[in-house]
Design a protein around this motif. Structure first.
Motif, PDB file in Angstrom:
ATOM      1  N   VAL B 109      21.812 109.118  27.326  1.00  0.00           N
ATOM      2  CA  VAL B 109      21.832 108.664  28.725  1.00  0.00           C
ATOM      3  C   VAL B 109      20.731 107.643  28.961  1.00  0.00           C
ATOM      4  O   VAL B 109      20.939 106.585  29.559  1.00  0.00           O
ATOM      5  N   CYS B 110      19.555 107.957  28.428  1.00  0.00           N
ATOM      6  CA  CYS B 110      18.428 107.042  28.627  1.00  0.00           C
ATOM      7  C   CYS B 110      18.685 105.711  27.945  1.00  0.00           C
ATOM      8  O   CYS B 110      18.308 104.650  28.446  1.00  0.00           O
ATOM      9  N   ARG B 111      19.307 105.786  26.794  1.00  0.00           N
ATOM     10  CA  ARG B 111      19.605 104.556  26.065  1.00  0.00           C
ATOM     11  C   ARG B 111      20.523 103.669  26.884  1.00  0.00           C
ATOM     12  O   ARG B 111      20.310 102.462  27.015  1.00  0.00           O
ATOM     13  N   CYS B 112      21.550 104.287  27.427  1.00  0.00           N
ATOM     14  CA  CYS B 112      22.496 103.534  28.253  1.00  0.00           C
ATOM     15  C   CYS B 112      21.778 102.915  29.439  1.00  0.00           C
ATOM     16  O   CYS B 112      22.006 101.747  29.785  1.00  0.00           O
ATOM     17  N   PHE B 113      20.888 103.720  30.028  1.00  0.00           N
ATOM     18  CA  PHE B 113      20.109 103.241  31.173  1.00  0.00           C
ATOM     19  C   PHE B 113      19.285 102.017  30.785  1.00  0.00           C
ATOM     20  O   PHE B 113      19.258 100.996  31.478  1.00  0.00           O
ATOM     21  N   LEU B 147      12.497 108.053  22.741  1.00  0.00           N
ATOM     22  CA  LEU B 147      12.377 107.327  23.999  1.00  0.00           C
ATOM     23  C   LEU B 147      11.081 106.555  24.113  1.00  0.00           C
ATOM     24  O   LEU B 147      10.966 105.633  24.898  1.00  0.00           O
ATOM     25  N   HIS B 148      10.078 106.984  23.330  1.00  0.00           N
ATOM     26  CA  HIS B 148       8.769 106.324  23.444  1.00  0.00           C
ATOM     27  C   HIS B 148       8.892 104.829  23.206  1.00  0.00           C
ATOM     28  O   HIS B 148       8.345 104.023  23.954  1.00  0.00           O
ATOM     29  N   SER B 149       9.594 104.445  22.126  1.00  0.00           N
ATOM     30  CA  SER B 149       9.653 103.018  21.810  1.00  0.00           C
ATOM     31  C   SER B 149      10.471 102.268  22.850  1.00  0.00           C
ATOM     32  O   SER B 149      10.136 101.134  23.206  1.00  0.00           O
ATOM     33  N   ASP B 150      11.536 102.909  23.384  1.00  0.00           N
ATOM     34  CA  ASP B 150      12.307 102.234  24.433  1.00  0.00           C
ATOM     35  C   ASP B 150      11.442 101.967  25.646  1.00  0.00           C
ATOM     36  O   ASP B 150      11.466 100.885  26.237  1.00  0.00           O
ATOM     37  N   PHE B 151      10.668 102.971  26.001  1.00  0.00           N
ATOM     38  CA  PHE B 151       9.798 102.831  27.168  1.00  0.00           C
ATOM     39  C   PHE B 151       8.807 101.698  26.983  1.00  0.00           C
ATOM     40  O   PHE B 151       8.609 100.864  27.871  1.00  0.00           O
TER      41      PHE B 151
END
Lengths: 319, 427
Positions: B109-113, B147-151
């Motif tokens: 979900v976070c990736r899509c976001f 998620l750390h790297s996406d953030f």
């Protein structure tokens, strides 16, 4: 046989004498114990049942020297003497030789008397005492009690003089005990302090000295802390009414509190914080070194375990 | 169709009913079952109004499942865009306990976001929701998640570095995916460069190329190039590879960074002209790597370093002499440089403007304040906990079969008859 002296002479004893006598005794005891163990097969037993009795602790003998000024006798030093147990006399020639040598180094010191070890004065001691009377008209006898009695708080040293008393119509010399004070010079205080702390033999390195120093401070503070806590609990109980009020104790506590804070100036704060920070920095450095050592071990082991092309034939890590 | 709708509605009813913590496991199994069931997926595009009924804080797990199905079903980009605020709200308010049951769904979900936010070119929108997502997903502050790297990527794109600091400042002790680790530290290094905190940037970039790797990867190469530049700016030289760098990295990294190594040798001479010539020579390489800005900073750091060297030789110096020895143009410029350095705390000096002299001082820190005590106390505590962890790792490795096998093999060569350190079963 011994009563308190009435001659009015004050005795001042230096700690060097005490250390000398005790050292002499300990050395001799260690030597006889060692030779006794090698010769006898059964170990010495205490309070003898069947078997060999423990070897009696040897008595040591020696001379005390010092200065006599008026009514004050100050005992500075001592040296050992040979005792001939067959004739119960001290070796005269040796004594004179020694006296001559000491006179060269300490011209002001005279032979004031002699010392020995034991629990109480014995009959044979009077003979030795009389033989020394030709050197000094009124010699003194220093007696050290080597038995360690934990409940006794005073020094096991007694100084005896002789007095002419009339007993049963006969004038006799008897030993009378005298009181004495301990007198120290700065140098003596430092050396006694050093001996008392019994630092390890290779305590020259800074690390052990620092550790010993900090341990000493830590135990001192711990003791202070527990005592303050006891006082605090006592006062709280008094406040609650569980213990009856004791005004004299309260006054003492008040006077103690009035003495704090001892120093409050800014200069003190600076010095104090600097020293505190220094100790903290040392701890930090020690921790760093420790951590780095562990890290090094981990990296070595990791390299050996997982790196495909690690050094071959090199030094292996210590498990 | 109606039957499918019914199952979905019953599912929603279940979600709303089972809200107590003990029921979460039951809810989870129910949801997993429905996931494999085609019904839910076919209803994907119509789930939006149902989602509005559910409260993301209380019904986090159910909301997550439905949201995931919705986003990955065949809906258009505009619908996703329209749904962004709800996703953001969900990420901010969901309960950490619930989502840990279905962490992979949460990550998707976070990736899509994140993709959507990047597509819209408004990365700043995604920063706060993703940060709360990261904090909820990780089991402890020492664990690294995907998620750390996406953030961090979003923060970099938005040029908004402050929110990332609270995540960056944690020491990482666990990581699941090596790629996550590389990306995290690479982006982290870049953020610190943006904040001009070069020492922390060096730490992060250092972690990238010294990580164990069997094969060289592009992230490590890029990180190494930036590392060379930042260490030139920070300390004037590039330290050699530490012992724990993998053999692959040690052998191959230098081949890809030749231009940067030339720059290092030019910097060592200490002359502006040399460095400028070197930069001109490799300028296309620097530009293609997007490192030209850093390279220019390297050039300006040279004068700083020369001034710092002067503090070790002179107690006072005139501004004219400074500009002569550091090859600056005139005393005004050198005054400006010295002023900046004093402000940044890089040197301790006073400028006497009347006769144009600069007086250099010692470090005025005397270590006699309470703040210093607190600071050192904190550092010592940190070291103590680190030391404990290291000892645990040490013991762990000592019992590792791979290690014991290698040790055992080397030991037998020396033929210790009486000292068998490794049991034979490991050989």
């Amino acid at each position: 046989m011994a009563s308190s002296s009435s001659s009015g002479i004050t005795f001042k004893l230096h700690p060097l004498v005490i250390v000398n006598i005790s050292d002499h005794y300990t050395r001799l005891k260690a030597q006889t114990l060692h030779s006794g163990e090698s010769s006898s097969c059964a170990p010495p037993s205490n309070g003898g049942t069947a078997g060999s009795a423990p070897p009696a602790p040897p008595r040591v003998f020696g001379c005390v020297i010092g200065v006599q000024r008026g009514r004050t006798v100050e005992i500075f030093n001592s040296f050992e003497l040979l005792f001939d147990s067959k004739t119960h006399t001290l070796d005269r020639a040796f004594l004179e030789k020694k006296q001559e040598l000491y006179k060269k180094v300490f011209p002001t010191f005279y032979i004031l008397g002699w010392y020995s070890t034991g629990s109480d004065v014995e009959e044979a001691d009077m003979l030795i005492h009389r033989s020394l009377m030709d050197i000094n008209e009124n010699p003194i006898y220093v007696l050290l009690n080597p038995a360690i009695i934990h409940s006794q708080k005073d020094l096991p040293i007694s100084i005896y003089e002789t007095e002419l008393h009339v007993i049963d119509g006969n004038p006799q010399l008897i030993f009378v005990k005298s009181s004495y004070n301990i007198e120290t010079v700065e140098a003596e205080r430092i050396s006694v302090d050093h001996v008392a702390h019994l630092k390890p033999s290779d305590g020259g390195s800074a690390a052990t000295q620092l550790a010993a120093h900090l341990t000493g401070i830590h135990s001192a503070i711990k003791m202070l802390n527990s005592r303050v806590r006891v006082l605090h609990q006592y006062l709280v109980a008094m406040q609650r009414g569980e213990i009856p009020l004791d005004n004299s104790l309260l006054r003492q506590v008040l006077s103690l509190l009035r003495r704090l804070p001892a120093i409050e100036s800014e200069k003190f704060q600076d010095e104090f914080l600097m020293e505190f920070n220094d100790t903290l920095l040392m701890t930090y450095l020690a921790m760093f070194t420790n951590c780095t050592g562990t890290m090094n071990d981990v990296v070595e082991k990791f390299n050996i375990a997982y790196d495909r092309h690690s050094r071959r034939g090199g030094r292996t890590a210590f498990i | 169709m109606a039957a499918a709708m019914e199952t979905v509605e019953s599912l929603v009813a279940h979600i709303q009913a089972l809200t107590k913590p003990e029921d979460v496991a039951q809810l989870h199994s129910l949801l997993k079952q429905s996931q494999s069931d085609e019904a839910l997926r076919s209803q994907g595009p119509h789930l939006a109004p149902l989602l509005a009924d559910l409260d993301p804080a209380k019904h986090s797990l159910g909301y997550l499942y439905l949201l995931d199905t919705y986003l990955y079903s065949s809906i258009s980009r505009e619908q996703v865009a329209a749904f962004l605020p709800s996703i953001a709200r969900f990420l901010n308010t969901c309960s950490a306990y619930h989502i840990r049951f279905a962490s992979d769904k949460f990550i998707s979900v976070c990736r899509c976001f994140k993709d959507q936010v990047m597509r819209q070119q408004t990365p700043i929108q995604g920063i706060i929701p993703l940060r709360s997502a990261v904090q909820k997903l990780q089991n402890s502050s020492e664990q690294l998640t995907t998620l750390h790297s996406d953030f961090l990527l979003l923060c970099l794109l938005a040029k908004c570095y402050k929110p990332s600091l609270c995540i960056l400042e944690n020491d990482i002790f666990e990581a699941e995916n090596p790629k996550d680790l590389f990306l995290f530290y690479y982006y982290g290094g870049m953020i610190y460069i943006g904040l001009k905190r070069f020492s922390k940037a060096l730490e992060c970039l250092h972690n990238v190329f010294t990580s164990p790797m069997a094969n060289l990867n592009a992230i490590a190469i890029e990180a190494y190039k930036k590392y060379i530049l930042v260490s030139l700016i920070h300390s004037g030289q590039v330290p050699p590879f530490p012992k724990y760098t993998s053999a692959t990295a040690q052998r191959n990294l230098k081949n890809y960074a030749q231009a940067y190594l030339d720059l290092t040798t030019a910097y060592a001479t200490g002359k502006h002209s040399e460095i400028e010539a070197c930069i001109q020579q490799h300028i296309e390489k620097f530009q293609s790597d997007n490192n030209l800005g850093l390279v220019k900073q390297v050039l300006s750091s040279l004068s700083k370093r020369n001034i710092q060297r002067l503090t070790q030789t002179y107690l006072t110096l005139s501004l004219q002499d400074i500009s002569n020895s550091v090859q600056l143009n005139g005393s005004k410029e050198s005054e400006l440089h010295v002023l900046h350095m004093i402000q940044d705390g890089e040197i301790h000096a006073t400028i006497n403007q009347k006769d144009g002299m600069v007086i250099f001082h010692e470090d005025p820190e005397e270590y006699k304040t309470c703040q210093m005590v607190n600071q050192m106390d904190l550092s010592i505590q940190r070291l103590m906990s680190l030391s404990k962890k290291l000892t645990a790792i040490d013991e762990h490795i000592s019992c590792d079969p791979a290690y014991l096998t290698k040790i055992g093999r080397e030991r037998t060569r020396y033929e210790f008859d009486d000292f068998d350190s490794v049991p034979p079963k490991y050989l």
